[in-house]
Enzyme design. Structure first.
Site, PDB file in Angstrom:
ATOM      1  N   ASP A 148     -21.788  13.414  -2.878  1.00  0.00           N
ATOM      2  CA  ASP A 148     -20.695  12.469  -2.646  1.00  0.00           C
ATOM      3  C   ASP A 148     -20.870  11.827  -1.276  1.00  0.00           C
ATOM      4  O   ASP A 148     -21.091  12.530  -0.288  1.00  0.00           O
ATOM      5  CB  ASP A 148     -19.383  13.245  -2.703  1.00  0.00           C
TER       6      ASP A 148
ATOM      7  N   SER B 283      -9.679  12.827  -3.524  1.00  0.00           N
ATOM      8  CA  SER B 283     -10.142  11.524  -3.033  1.00  0.00           C
ATOM      9  C   SER B 283      -9.045  10.853  -2.209  1.00  0.00           C
ATOM     10  O   SER B 283      -8.644  11.369  -1.170  1.00  0.00           O
ATOM     11  CB  SER B 283     -10.613  10.666  -4.210  1.00  0.00           C
TER      12      SER B 283
ATOM     13  N   HIS C  97     -18.937  12.569  -6.539  1.00  0.00           N
ATOM     14  CA  HIS C  97     -17.512  12.332  -6.300  1.00  0.00           C
ATOM     15  C   HIS C  97     -16.752  12.329  -7.633  1.00  0.00           C
ATOM     16  O   HIS C  97     -17.251  11.864  -8.652  1.00  0.00           O
ATOM     17  CB  HIS C  97     -17.363  10.983  -5.591  1.00  0.00           C
TER      18      HIS C  97
END
Length: 365
Positions: A306, A198, A336
């Site tokens: 995601d 991320s 995610h």
């Protein structure tokens, strides 16, 4: 149980506060049949625990004061305190502006992997540039060292206490420190890789370009679900050119409300002119990097459900177009930060993939 989306992975507060409902009432109809069954079971269990005794699922978004005062309430599900574990050492290195940056160093087992010197992998945790630390991805670091590499987990500076962009300076300083401290670490300075999830993926792909520009060879950039656009500065999700950002803007993990929350702490509108003067524009939007030639090998991983999926895959395609060696994998049925959820079989598949990629990149197979 306080369920905070950027860490625990369940975006309860980002939905409208509501009485407890079934999963089918919370997850949008077009998303539900695509979700991995393990995640659905996990999602249901977490919602049930969060609602117990309150009748409600969604607290209001936490203030930065709440985040800092009670970090234990907002950690990822797989968070682990590895201080005192065999082969684990806490160190610091100096940043270019004189701040001591903590790192946690994970050495591989010498009985399994020999006496070294060992290749090194630098890890940058996720958390929207706002949350996370040396506990966040400790379990991943323990797993990755099974490849026979030293893992250096970097506790880079967070927003809003520090201006956005310091994280890239810290990452750069960490890379140079590892190379300069090879004897201290029992490391091979010619065999270094970088990676993250991320926000950590965003840091890794920026570092990939910075290292190329400085003539520093990297063995691999292993970025997962990276932010590759200026999404943190969007006013609304419809500004994104990518379909996944629209399709999953109300998904069960990392909905638009959460991205906007992080954005207001990292890149408030009044700060954007300053950020654009301070840093290269492509740091804010890696897809706009000026040169795509001569970059290190990359392993880019995305999650099917995601909102950041398409921009991560677009980054991989730009690497391919630039003539670089790229492996791209999409984990089907996953949202995610699925890699923070130990109950998911896909998470364990992810760990095995990480070990295999590191062994190949560092010539250990």
């Amino acid at each position: 149980m306080n369920v905070f989306p950027g860490t625990a992975g369940i975006t309860a507060w980002a939905q409208t506060e509501q009485a407890v409902q079934s999963v089918e009432d919370v997850i949008e109809e077009h998303i539900l049949p695509k979700l991995d069954p393990d995640f659905l079971e996990y999602f249901t269990q977490v919602r049930t625990k969060a609602a117990a005794g309150s009748g409600k699922v969604a607290p209001k978004p936490p203030s930065i004061q709440e985040l800092r005062a009670h970090p234990e309430a907002f950690r990822v599900p797989c968070a682990l305190d590895t201080r005192g574990y065999p082969g684990v050492t806490d160190l610091t290195f100096p940043s270019q502006d004189g701040v001591s940056i903590p790192v946690r160093v994970y050495h591989p087992d010498r009985e399994k992997h020999g006496t070294g010197p060992f290749p090194v992998h630098l890890n940058f945790h996720g958390g929207g540039f706002v949350v996370g630390g040396l506990e966040s991805e400790a379990a991943h670091c323990l797993s990755m060292r099974e490849a026979g590499v030293i893992v250096v987990d970097v506790d880079y500076r967070l927003c809003p206490e520090n201006i956005w962009g310091k994280c890239f300076q810290d990452a750069w300083d960490a890379l140079n420190w590892v190379r300069e401290s090879a004897s201290l670490l029992n490391a091979n300075p010619a065999s270094v890789s970088v990676g993250g999830i991320s926000a950590g993926g965003h840091i890794s792909i920026v570092l990939q370009h910075m290292a190329r520009d400085a003539g520093i060879p990297l063995k691999l950039c292993m970025a997962t679900a990276p932010l590759a656009t200026r999404a943190l500065s969007y006013t609304y999700y419809t500004e994104s050119p990518f379909p996944s950002f629209h399709e999953f803007h109300r998904g069960p993990v990392l909905p638009w409300a959460q991205i906007k929350y992080y954005g207001r702490l990292c890149m408030p509108p009044e700060k954007l002119p300053e950020l654009r003067k301070l840093w290269p524009s492509w740091w804010l939007e890696p897809l706009e990097a000026p040169n795509w030639r001569g970059l290190c090998d990359a392993f880019i991983r995305t999650a099917e459900l995601d909102p950041l999926r398409d921009e991560g895959e677009a980054y991989a395609m730009k690497l391919v177009a630039g003539g670089n060696k790229v492996t791209l994998k999409r984990y089907l049925g996953c949202p995610h930060t699925f890699v923070y959820m130990d109950a998911l079989k896909r998470k364990h598949e992810y760990d095995r993939d990480s070990i295999a990629a590191l062994r190949v990149a560092h010539g250990l197979d």
